[in-house]
Design a protein around this motif. Structure first.
Motif, PDB file in Angstrom:
ATOM      1  N   THR A   1       0.801  -1.219   0.000  1.00  0.00           N
ATOM      2  CA  THR A   1       0.000   0.000   0.000  1.00  0.00           C
ATOM      3  C   THR A   1       0.834   1.268   0.000  1.00  0.00           C
ATOM      4  N   ASN A   2       2.056   1.159   0.521  1.00  0.00           N
ATOM      5  CA  ASN A   2       2.788   2.412   0.721  1.00  0.00           C
ATOM      6  C   ASN A   2       3.870   2.691  -0.312  1.00  0.00           C
ATOM      7  N   THR A   3       3.942   1.889  -1.354  1.00  0.00           N
ATOM      8  CA  THR A   3       4.940   2.129  -2.392  1.00  0.00           C
ATOM      9  C   THR A   3       4.245   2.170  -3.747  1.00  0.00           C
ATOM     10  N   SER A   4       4.577   3.196  -4.529  1.00  0.00           N
ATOM     11  CA  SER A   4       3.899   3.332  -5.817  1.00  0.00           C
ATOM     12  C   SER A   4       4.558   2.441  -6.874  1.00  0.00           C
ATOM     13  N   TYR A   5       3.858   2.268  -7.992  1.00  0.00           N
ATOM     14  CA  TYR A   5       4.392   1.517  -9.137  1.00  0.00           C
ATOM     15  C   TYR A   5       5.763   2.080  -9.537  1.00  0.00           C
ATOM     16  N   ILE A   6       5.829   3.407  -9.680  1.00  0.00           N
ATOM     17  CA  ILE A   6       7.083   4.018 -10.138  1.00  0.00           C
ATOM     18  C   ILE A   6       8.203   3.823  -9.105  1.00  0.00           C
ATOM     19  N   GLU A   7       7.861   3.961  -7.828  1.00  0.00           N
ATOM     20  CA  GLU A   7       8.879   3.735  -6.786  1.00  0.00           C
ATOM     21  C   GLU A   7       9.395   2.296  -6.803  1.00  0.00           C
ATOM     22  N   LYS A   8       8.482   1.352  -7.019  1.00  0.00           N
ATOM     23  CA  LYS A   8       8.902  -0.059  -7.061  1.00  0.00           C
ATOM     24  C   LYS A   8       9.785  -0.328  -8.282  1.00  0.00           C
ATOM     25  N   MET A   9       9.413   0.269  -9.402  1.00  0.00           N
ATOM     26  CA  MET A   9      10.210   0.083 -10.615  1.00  0.00           C
ATOM     27  C   MET A   9      11.596   0.720 -10.443  1.00  0.00           C
ATOM     28  N   GLU A  10      11.646   1.853  -9.747  1.00  0.00           N
ATOM     29  CA  GLU A  10      12.936   2.502  -9.495  1.00  0.00           C
ATOM     30  C   GLU A  10      13.796   1.663  -8.547  1.00  0.00           C
ATOM     31  N   ALA A  11      13.144   1.038  -7.570  1.00  0.00           N
ATOM     32  CA  ALA A  11      13.882   0.151  -6.651  1.00  0.00           C
ATOM     33  C   ALA A  11      14.434  -1.047  -7.431  1.00  0.00           C
ATOM     34  N   ASN A  12      13.660  -1.566  -8.367  1.00  0.00           N
ATOM     35  CA  ASN A  12      14.156  -2.649  -9.226  1.00  0.00           C
ATOM     36  C   ASN A  12      15.380  -2.185 -10.022  1.00  0.00           C
ATOM     37  N   LEU A  13      15.300  -0.948 -10.513  1.00  0.00           N
ATOM     38  CA  LEU A  13      16.407  -0.410 -11.316  1.00  0.00           C
ATOM     39  C   LEU A  13      17.693  -0.326 -10.487  1.00  0.00           C
ATOM     40  N   VAL A  14      17.576   0.135  -9.243  1.00  0.00           N
ATOM     41  CA  VAL A  14      18.751   0.234  -8.363  1.00  0.00           C
ATOM     42  C   VAL A  14      19.403  -1.149  -8.227  1.00  0.00           C
ATOM     43  N   ASN A  15      18.575  -2.179  -7.999  1.00  0.00           N
ATOM     44  CA  ASN A  15      19.125  -3.524  -7.812  1.00  0.00           C
ATOM     45  C   ASN A  15      19.650  -4.120  -9.115  1.00  0.00           C
ATOM     46  N   LEU A  16      18.984  -3.793 -10.223  1.00  0.00           N
ATOM     47  CA  LEU A  16      19.485  -4.269 -11.533  1.00  0.00           C
ATOM     48  C   LEU A  16      20.842  -3.639 -11.840  1.00  0.00           C
ATOM     49  N   LYS A  17      20.983  -2.362 -11.483  1.00  0.00           N
ATOM     50  CA  LYS A  17      22.276  -1.693 -11.715  1.00  0.00           C
ATOM     51  C   LYS A  17      23.362  -2.349 -10.904  1.00  0.00           C
ATOM     52  N   GLU A  18      23.005  -2.705  -9.677  1.00  0.00           N
ATOM     53  CA  GLU A  18      24.012  -3.373  -8.834  1.00  0.00           C
ATOM     54  C   GLU A  18      24.410  -4.736  -9.454  1.00  0.00           C
ATOM     55  N   ALA A  19      23.409  -5.393 -10.064  1.00  0.00           N
ATOM     56  CA  ALA A  19      23.684  -6.712 -10.673  1.00  0.00           C
ATOM     57  C   ALA A  19      24.430  -6.590 -11.985  1.00  0.00           C
ATOM     58  N   LEU A  20      24.100  -5.585 -12.765  1.00  0.00           N
ATOM     59  CA  LEU A  20      24.573  -5.544 -14.164  1.00  0.00           C
ATOM     60  C   LEU A  20      25.655  -4.515 -14.437  1.00  0.00           C
ATOM     61  N   CYS A  21      25.759  -3.480 -13.601  1.00  0.00           N
ATOM     62  CA  CYS A  21      26.623  -2.355 -13.969  1.00  0.00           C
ATOM     63  C   CYS A  21      27.896  -2.276 -13.111  1.00  0.00           C
ATOM     64  N   ASN A  22      28.161  -3.301 -12.329  1.00  0.00           N
ATOM     65  CA  ASN A  22      29.395  -3.222 -11.511  1.00  0.00           C
ATOM     66  C   ASN A  22      30.566  -3.924 -12.181  1.00  0.00           C
TER      67      ASN A  22
END
Ligand code: ZN
Length: 311
Positions: free
Chosen positions: A290-311
């Motif tokens: 309830t407390n996280t928006s679609y865009i916030e969740k997608m941005e959180a996914n992006l942060v973790n994807l960057k950690e997985a793919l961009c290091n």
């Protein structure tokens, strides 16, 4: 295969039950299901969280939207209760993802002949091909169509447009209102899309998700999805699929193994440990919060994807 790897696989298959973590919270659910006393509002039901949010963004004050699959519940296995069926009977519109995602939807039309059904997948090119490690999902229909369109912001835009068009048809007096609201939200989705595209552009392409939810996302951003379980999120990984994913990750030098809400995180953690890496969350946005928006969740996914793919 090393003995250690085999031990890790056995630990996952035998010891860890892949049960849903029920995150039911009745107070939160109430916030989603409160019905307005103002009869002028369109009474809308959204099948799961992204659609709830899209409808809220487009309908704002004119639409009284509530969520059908409650927060904390995985929509794959959900079945409507008697109360849910009553809510469906009283609604003006129901917004579904379509593409077979709503298994329970088959007989809904018989319940309420007045109900306007918005299939938000209208006009979207459905992916039917599955590659070797993206086996058929339990919520795929007989045609092997993949329903996870909402995880690609470009397709989410089409879902928003479909919702707006239906609201305009139902309530033409407020057409400008729905149109402007949808355009404003689509601008935010465009910003999200550019951000994902830019930030992942110079990174590696292969990632290991928990279940096969990211085919549309991966296609949009030129990535390759591999998965731990070959079917629905509650499917158990077999020793064969685990062995395969560990070997593939070693070969591709993948260090981050993704997990998701509602599954036992230890599965991904054990694999990651085997690789000398770590487990992070890549949310399919199927279980509502309830407390996280679609865009916030997608941005959180992006942060973790960057950690997985961009290091
Ligand atoms: Zn899924």
């Amino acid at each position: 295969m090393f003995n250690q790897t085999r031990a890790a696989i056995i630990a996952i298959v035998l010891i860890i039950p892949l049960s849903t973590i029920a995150m039911w919270n009745s107070t939160r659910f109430q916030e989603f299901t409160e019905t307005s006393v103002e009869n002028q509002k369109i009474v809308a039901l959204a099948s799961f969280y992204p659609l709830y949010e899209f409808t809220k963004e487009v309908g704002k004050d004119k639409v009284d939207v509530s969520l059908l699959v409650p927060p904390g519940i995985e929509p794959h296995d959900w079945e409507p209760s008697i109360q849910d069926l009553q809510r469906i009977q009283q609604a003006d519109i129901i917004i579904i993802n379509g593409i077979g995602f709503e298994n329970w939807f088959k007989d809904i039309e018989k319940l309420n002949s007045e109900l306007t059904i918005i299939d938000s997948s209208n006009g979207i090119n459905i992916i039917k091909e599955v590659n070797s490690d993206q086996h058929k999902d339990s919520h795929l229909d007989a045609s092997l169509a993949d329903p996870h369109i909402w995880l690609n912001p470009s397709l989410a835009k089409i879902q928003v447009k479909n919702i707006a068009e239906s609201l305009i048809e139902l309530d033409p007096d407020n057409s400008l209102y729905y149109h402007d609201n949808s355009e404003n939200y689509i601008k935010k989705l465009d910003v999200l899309d550019s951000k994902i595209r830019n930030e992942l552009s110079n990174c590696s392409k292969d990632f290991v998700a928990f279940h096969n939810a990211f085919i549309y996302f991966a296609k949009e951003y030129g990535l390759n999805q591999h998965t731990i379980v070959s079917n629905e999120p509650h499917g158990e990984p077999t020793s064969k699929t685990l062995e395969k994913i560990i070997n593939l990750a070693k070969e591709m030098k993948i260090q981050v193994i993704f997990t998701e809400e509602g599954v036992d995180k230890r599965t991904s953690e054990v694999i990651a440990k085997e690789l000398g890496g770590k487990a992070l969350t890549l949310s399919p946005l199927e279980i509502s919060e309830t407390n996280t928006s679609y865009i916030e969740k997608m941005e959180a996914n992006l942060v973790n994807l960057k950690e997985a793919l961009c290091n």
